[in-house]
Design a protein around this motif. Structure first.
Motif, PDB file in Angstrom:
ATOM      1  N   THR A   1      -2.289  -0.237 -14.022  1.00  0.00           N
ATOM      2  CA  THR A   1      -3.485  -1.004 -13.674  1.00  0.00           C
ATOM      3  C   THR A   1      -3.112  -2.444 -13.313  1.00  0.00           C
ATOM      4  O   THR A   1      -3.617  -2.998 -12.327  1.00  0.00           O
ATOM      5  CB  THR A   1      -4.496  -1.011 -14.845  1.00  0.00           C
ATOM      6  N   GLN A   2      -2.217  -3.041 -14.107  1.00  0.00           N
ATOM      7  CA  GLN A   2      -1.781  -4.425 -13.826  1.00  0.00           C
ATOM      8  C   GLN A   2      -1.094  -4.531 -12.472  1.00  0.00           C
ATOM      9  O   GLN A   2      -1.255  -5.524 -11.757  1.00  0.00           O
ATOM     10  CB  GLN A   2      -0.842  -4.914 -14.935  1.00  0.00           C
ATOM     11  N   GLN A   3      -0.318  -3.508 -12.125  1.00  0.00           N
ATOM     12  CA  GLN A   3       0.375  -3.501 -10.831  1.00  0.00           C
ATOM     13  C   GLN A   3      -0.562  -3.114  -9.685  1.00  0.00           C
ATOM     14  O   GLN A   3      -0.163  -3.098  -8.524  1.00  0.00           O
ATOM     15  CB  GLN A   3       1.556  -2.518 -10.869  1.00  0.00           C
ATOM     16  N   GLU A   4      -1.806  -2.764 -10.058  1.00  0.00           N
ATOM     17  CA  GLU A   4      -2.831  -2.338  -9.093  1.00  0.00           C
ATOM     18  C   GLU A   4      -2.437  -1.068  -8.352  1.00  0.00           C
ATOM     19  O   GLU A   4      -2.820  -0.854  -7.200  1.00  0.00           O
ATOM     20  CB  GLU A   4      -3.171  -3.476  -8.111  1.00  0.00           C
ATOM     21  N   TYR A   5      -1.663  -0.207  -9.031  1.00  0.00           N
ATOM     22  CA  TYR A   5      -1.349   1.106  -8.462  1.00  0.00           C
ATOM     23  C   TYR A   5      -2.543   2.041  -8.616  1.00  0.00           C
ATOM     24  O   TYR A   5      -2.723   2.968  -7.835  1.00  0.00           O
ATOM     25  CB  TYR A   5      -0.134   1.733  -9.156  1.00  0.00           C
ATOM     26  N   ILE A   6      -3.336   1.805  -9.678  1.00  0.00           N
ATOM     27  CA  ILE A   6      -4.564   2.584  -9.874  1.00  0.00           C
ATOM     28  C   ILE A   6      -5.728   1.617 -10.056  1.00  0.00           C
ATOM     29  O   ILE A   6      -5.547   0.499 -10.542  1.00  0.00           O
ATOM     30  CB  ILE A   6      -4.457   3.543 -11.093  1.00  0.00           C
ATOM     31  N   ASP A   7      -6.920   2.048  -9.647  1.00  0.00           N
ATOM     32  CA  ASP A   7      -8.096   1.177  -9.730  1.00  0.00           C
ATOM     33  C   ASP A   7      -8.697   1.180 -11.127  1.00  0.00           C
ATOM     34  O   ASP A   7      -9.200   0.174 -11.597  1.00  0.00           O
ATOM     35  CB  ASP A   7      -9.168   1.622  -8.726  1.00  0.00           C
TER      36      ASP A   7
ATOM     37  N   TYR B   1       5.137  14.991 -21.565  1.00  0.00           N
ATOM     38  CA  TYR B   1       5.563  15.723 -20.366  1.00  0.00           C
ATOM     39  C   TYR B   1       5.233  17.214 -20.400  1.00  0.00           C
ATOM     40  O   TYR B   1       4.770  17.758 -19.389  1.00  0.00           O
ATOM     41  CB  TYR B   1       7.068  15.540 -20.107  1.00  0.00           C
ATOM     42  N   PRO B   2       5.435  17.909 -21.534  1.00  0.00           N
ATOM     43  CA  PRO B   2       5.140  19.360 -21.523  1.00  0.00           C
ATOM     44  C   PRO B   2       3.652  19.658 -21.285  1.00  0.00           C
ATOM     45  O   PRO B   2       3.305  20.771 -20.905  1.00  0.00           O
ATOM     46  CB  PRO B   2       5.560  19.813 -22.926  1.00  0.00           C
ATOM     47  N   TYR B   3       2.785  18.676 -21.508  1.00  0.00           N
ATOM     48  CA  TYR B   3       1.341  18.901 -21.402  1.00  0.00           C
ATOM     49  C   TYR B   3       0.762  18.416 -20.071  1.00  0.00           C
ATOM     50  O   TYR B   3       0.048  19.151 -19.391  1.00  0.00           O
ATOM     51  CB  TYR B   3       0.611  18.219 -22.564  1.00  0.00           C
ATOM     52  N   ILE B   4       1.062  17.155 -19.705  1.00  0.00           N
ATOM     53  CA  ILE B   4       0.482  16.625 -18.458  1.00  0.00           C
ATOM     54  C   ILE B   4       1.555  16.067 -17.523  1.00  0.00           C
ATOM     55  O   ILE B   4       1.242  15.402 -16.544  1.00  0.00           O
ATOM     56  CB  ILE B   4      -0.589  15.534 -18.748  1.00  0.00           C
ATOM     57  N   GLY B   5       2.804  16.345 -17.805  1.00  0.00           N
ATOM     58  CA  GLY B   5       3.908  15.801 -17.004  1.00  0.00           C
ATOM     59  C   GLY B   5       3.909  16.229 -15.552  1.00  0.00           C
ATOM     60  O   GLY B   5       4.375  15.493 -14.681  1.00  0.00           O
ATOM     61  N   GLU B   6       3.384  17.421 -15.272  1.00  0.00           N
ATOM     62  CA  GLU B   6       3.378  17.931 -13.896  1.00  0.00           C
ATOM     63  C   GLU B   6       2.169  17.438 -13.098  1.00  0.00           C
ATOM     64  O   GLU B   6       2.095  17.637 -11.896  1.00  0.00           O
ATOM     65  CB  GLU B   6       3.382  19.469 -13.898  1.00  0.00           C
ATOM     66  N   LYS B   7       1.221  16.828 -13.782  1.00  0.00           N
ATOM     67  CA  LYS B   7       0.026  16.336 -13.083  1.00  0.00           C
ATOM     68  C   LYS B   7       0.375  15.127 -12.213  1.00  0.00           C
ATOM     69  O   LYS B   7       1.231  14.332 -12.566  1.00  0.00           O
ATOM     70  CB  LYS B   7      -1.052  15.930 -14.091  1.00  0.00           C
ATOM     71  N   VAL B   8      -0.321  14.993 -11.100  1.00  0.00           N
ATOM     72  CA  VAL B   8      -0.132  13.841 -10.211  1.00  0.00           C
ATOM     73  C   VAL B   8      -0.841  12.637 -10.825  1.00  0.00           C
ATOM     74  O   VAL B   8      -1.983  12.744 -11.282  1.00  0.00           O
ATOM     75  CB  VAL B   8      -0.701  14.157  -8.806  1.00  0.00           C
ATOM     76  N   VAL B   9      -0.141  11.503 -10.865  1.00  0.00           N
ATOM     77  CA  VAL B   9      -0.648  10.295 -11.530  1.00  0.00           C
ATOM     78  C   VAL B   9      -2.072   9.940 -11.090  1.00  0.00           C
ATOM     79  O   VAL B   9      -2.951   9.685 -11.914  1.00  0.00           O
ATOM     80  CB  VAL B   9       0.287   9.086 -11.277  1.00  0.00           C
ATOM     81  N   GLY B  10      -2.308   9.953  -9.786  1.00  0.00           N
ATOM     82  CA  GLY B  10      -3.624   9.566  -9.267  1.00  0.00           C
ATOM     83  C   GLY B  10      -4.738  10.524  -9.631  1.00  0.00           C
ATOM     84  O   GLY B  10      -5.918  10.196  -9.479  1.00  0.00           O
ATOM     85  N   ASP B  11      -4.388  11.726 -10.104  1.00  0.00           N
ATOM     86  CA  ASP B  11      -5.399  12.738 -10.446  1.00  0.00           C
ATOM     87  C   ASP B  11      -5.748  12.758 -11.935  1.00  0.00           C
ATOM     88  O   ASP B  11      -6.656  13.481 -12.348  1.00  0.00           O
ATOM     89  CB  ASP B  11      -4.906  14.141 -10.056  1.00  0.00           C
ATOM     90  N   ILE B  12      -5.014  12.001 -12.741  1.00  0.00           N
ATOM     91  CA  ILE B  12      -5.231  12.065 -14.194  1.00  0.00           C
ATOM     92  C   ILE B  12      -6.493  11.305 -14.583  1.00  0.00           C
ATOM     93  O   ILE B  12      -6.678  10.147 -14.226  1.00  0.00           O
ATOM     94  CB  ILE B  12      -4.005  11.532 -14.959  1.00  0.00           C
TER      95      ILE B  12
ATOM     96  N   SER C   1       0.827  -1.204   0.000  1.00  0.00           N
ATOM     97  CA  SER C   1       0.000   0.000   0.000  1.00  0.00           C
ATOM     98  C   SER C   1       0.866   1.261   0.000  1.00  0.00           C
ATOM     99  O   SER C   1       0.492   2.281  -0.571  1.00  0.00           O
ATOM    100  CB  SER C   1      -0.947   0.008   1.206  1.00  0.00           C
ATOM    101  N   ILE C   2       2.044   1.174   0.621  1.00  0.00           N
ATOM    102  CA  ILE C   2       2.967   2.326   0.623  1.00  0.00           C
ATOM    103  C   ILE C   2       3.473   2.586  -0.801  1.00  0.00           C
ATOM    104  O   ILE C   2       3.465   3.715  -1.289  1.00  0.00           O
ATOM    105  CB  ILE C   2       4.158   2.091   1.584  1.00  0.00           C
ATOM    106  N   ILE C   3       3.896   1.511  -1.483  1.00  0.00           N
ATOM    107  CA  ILE C   3       4.383   1.645  -2.862  1.00  0.00           C
ATOM    108  C   ILE C   3       3.291   2.216  -3.746  1.00  0.00           C
ATOM    109  O   ILE C   3       3.514   3.113  -4.552  1.00  0.00           O
ATOM    110  CB  ILE C   3       4.858   0.269  -3.399  1.00  0.00           C
ATOM    111  N   GLU C   4       2.081   1.698  -3.564  1.00  0.00           N
ATOM    112  CA  GLU C   4       0.935   2.144  -4.374  1.00  0.00           C
ATOM    113  C   GLU C   4       0.680   3.631  -4.163  1.00  0.00           C
ATOM    114  O   GLU C   4       0.535   4.396  -5.110  1.00  0.00           O
ATOM    115  CB  GLU C   4      -0.296   1.332  -3.983  1.00  0.00           C
TER     116      GLU C   4
END
Length: 199
Positions: free
Chosen positions: A152-158, A104-115, A60-63
């Motif tokens: 998704t395969q690593q289950e980092y995002i639902d 990266y120039p377009y969405i690189g600064e966005k947080v992964v979980g918020d995309i 859960s920490i890695i995720e």
């Protein structure tokens, strides 16, 4: 906000009622010391429960760390660690070039979980409206698709945001750019009397 962390690997002990107990101490997100207790009829049972808890705790920490990273940091790590060893060097260079110049120039600064899917769609539409070639935008879609499939395969995002952000149909893409979608076979080559080709 801090990240949760383990303080002990678990300690098993005999209780006064002859059952076994165990406790794992950890620090929560507010830096408060907490404990998770376990019980069982044997020491081995308690140790097994603690081992499983610690494994899921670490997962859960890695995720949470992955989903809190900026996209460009997470994607670059994915490219270097997972993609680089598994593809030809020219393929890897193309992936990295697409990521660095078109993503990266377009969405690189966005947080992964918020995309969200809307962010992906906007990126693809902006590229189309800026006059980029269909093949270039398709490469962007392919890189994002593989990256989010990995998460998704690593289950980092639902939920994979790419599911609701399909690649724009080629005919629609070219129509939006006022270009015709001519099949290659319809391209006519004209030879001048000197035998040189002209467009």
């Amino acid at each position: 906000m801090s990240t949760r962390k383990l303080l002990t690997n678990g300690n098993a002990f005999k209780r006064t009622d002859n059952r076994w107990g165990g406790v794992v101490w950890y620090m929560d997100e507010q830096d408060e010391r907490k404990r998770k207790s376990f019980s069982g009829t044997t020491k081995a049972e308690v140790n097994k429960k603690m081992t499983e808890y610690i494994a899921s705790f670490n997962d859960s920490i890695i995720e949470s760390q992955e989903t809190k990273k900026r996209l460009k940091d997470s994607m670059q790590n994915w490219l270097e660690v997972f993609k680089f060893p598994s593809v030809e060097r020219t393929t890897y260079d193309r992936y990295e070039c697409t990521a660095k110049n078109q993503i990266y120039p377009y969405i690189g600064e966005k947080v992964v979980g918020d995309i969200k899917s809307a962010d992906i769609k906007k990126l693809l539409n902006d590229k189309m409206n800026e006059g980029y070639a269909y093949t270039t935008v398709k490469k962007v879609h392919n890189v994002l698709n593989e990256y989010f499939r990995y998460l998704t395969q690593q289950e980092y995002i639902d939920r994979n945001p790419m599911i609701s952000a399909p690649m724009i149909k080629k005919s629609n893409f070219l129509a939006a750019q006022d270009k015709e979608n001519l099949p290659t076979s319809e391209t006519i080559t004209i030879f001048t009397p000197e035998g040189h080709r002209s467009a």
